[in-house]
Design a protein around this motif. Sequence first.
Motif, PDB file in Angstrom:
ATOM      1  N   HIS A 137       0.631  -1.290  -0.166  1.00 39.19           N
ATOM      2  CA  HIS A 137      -0.183  -0.009  -0.096  1.00 39.19           C
ATOM      3  C   HIS A 137       1.274   1.621  -0.329  1.00 39.19           C
ATOM      4  CE1 HIS A 137      -3.067  -2.728   0.632  1.00 39.19           C
ATOM      5  NE2 HIS A 137      -2.458  -3.385   1.443  1.00 39.19           N
ATOM      6  N   ILE A 157       0.601   4.329  -1.656  1.00 36.44           N
ATOM      7  CA  ILE A 157      -0.152   5.978  -1.537  1.00 36.44           C
ATOM      8  C   ILE A 157      -0.643   5.572   0.051  1.00 36.44           C
ATOM      9  CG2 ILE A 157      -2.101   7.038  -2.465  1.00 36.44           C
ATOM     10  CD1 ILE A 157      -1.497   5.428  -5.098  1.00 36.44           C
ATOM     11  N   ARG A 158      -1.293   4.929   1.019  1.00 39.30           N
ATOM     12  CA  ARG A 158      -2.013   4.757   2.135  1.00 39.30           C
ATOM     13  C   ARG A 158      -0.223   4.960   3.062  1.00 39.30           C
ATOM     14  NH1 ARG A 158      -4.930   0.613   5.273  1.00 39.30           N
ATOM     15  NH2 ARG A 158      -5.133   1.267   7.001  1.00 39.30           N
ATOM     16  N   ALA A 209       2.756   6.108   2.536  1.00 45.18           N
ATOM     17  CA  ALA A 209       2.944   8.067   1.684  1.00 45.18           C
ATOM     18  C   ALA A 209       2.360   8.840   2.835  1.00 45.18           C
ATOM     19  CB  ALA A 209       3.230   8.035   0.537  1.00 45.18           C
ATOM     20  N   GLU A 210       1.042   8.972   2.723  1.00 47.80           N
ATOM     21  CA  GLU A 210       0.226   9.842   3.204  1.00 47.80           C
ATOM     22  C   GLU A 210       0.184   9.090   4.900  1.00 47.80           C
ATOM     23  OE1 GLU A 210      -5.082  10.022   3.461  1.00 47.80           O
ATOM     24  OE2 GLU A 210      -4.197   8.702   2.347  1.00 47.80           O
TER      25      GLU A 210
END
Length: 254
Positions: free
Chosen positions: A182, A184-185, A187-188
């Motif tokens: 995951h 993107i998650r 990195a967020e």
Amino acid sequence: MSYETVASAPSAARLHDAAHTNVTAVDPRTKIVVLVLINFLVLGSGPFAITLAAAGIVAMLYLSVANWRGAMKFTVFVGVCSTAFLVLPGILGGPIGAAFAVTGYWLARFGVSCGYAAYFISTTGPAQISAALVAMRFPKVVVVPLVVVMRFIPTVAQELHAISEAMVLRGIYPGPIGALMHPIRSAEFIIVPLLAASSRIADDLSASAMLRGLGTHRHPTSIERLRFHFGDALVLACIVALTAFSLFGKGLAL
């Protein structure tokens, strides 16, 4: 704690003066000059013997600050890379020997450059670098951004470590496998609080810069005492002689 104990304790000023009375200490201005010349020597087109001589100077600098472990690691790394370049091609031969030679050649050169950079960073603080650049009459367009960057990067690294610890406490730390599954998650969770912290850090550094007078037109003063010692003369003599030999000496073929 008694009054006698407090009175006998060494003050910060006396410790500071004692550090600067060491004749083997190297001035930050000397370190900056050596930084430029070391990279010129080892990353230029000079003979490989120049790289070995520069490695000897860097090893002596490590020893001058009693960093025995750093000197040992640096010497072993450069020694292994130099052996791969000078010895292994004659033993293995063929494409394998050539591959070891090329790898050892460039790793030795970059190892000397990175080894001195590690010594420079570990022994020279941002305040010393700022005082040295000001004393060397560098323009403010160079000094101010460099000082801000040197203070910004360590602070951001600390904030990133704090964010990772907070994620672990909350049970949302993805780990290596979770970050790959995951991205993107993950990195967020990291980038959003890091950007907010970076904005706050930038404001704090701007206020600190104004208080330190970095934007003033007057010549700033510093609590760092820049003095040349015998160690500076010795290091400069060695590096200048090595640079002159690299430019004008044609006797070595390595």
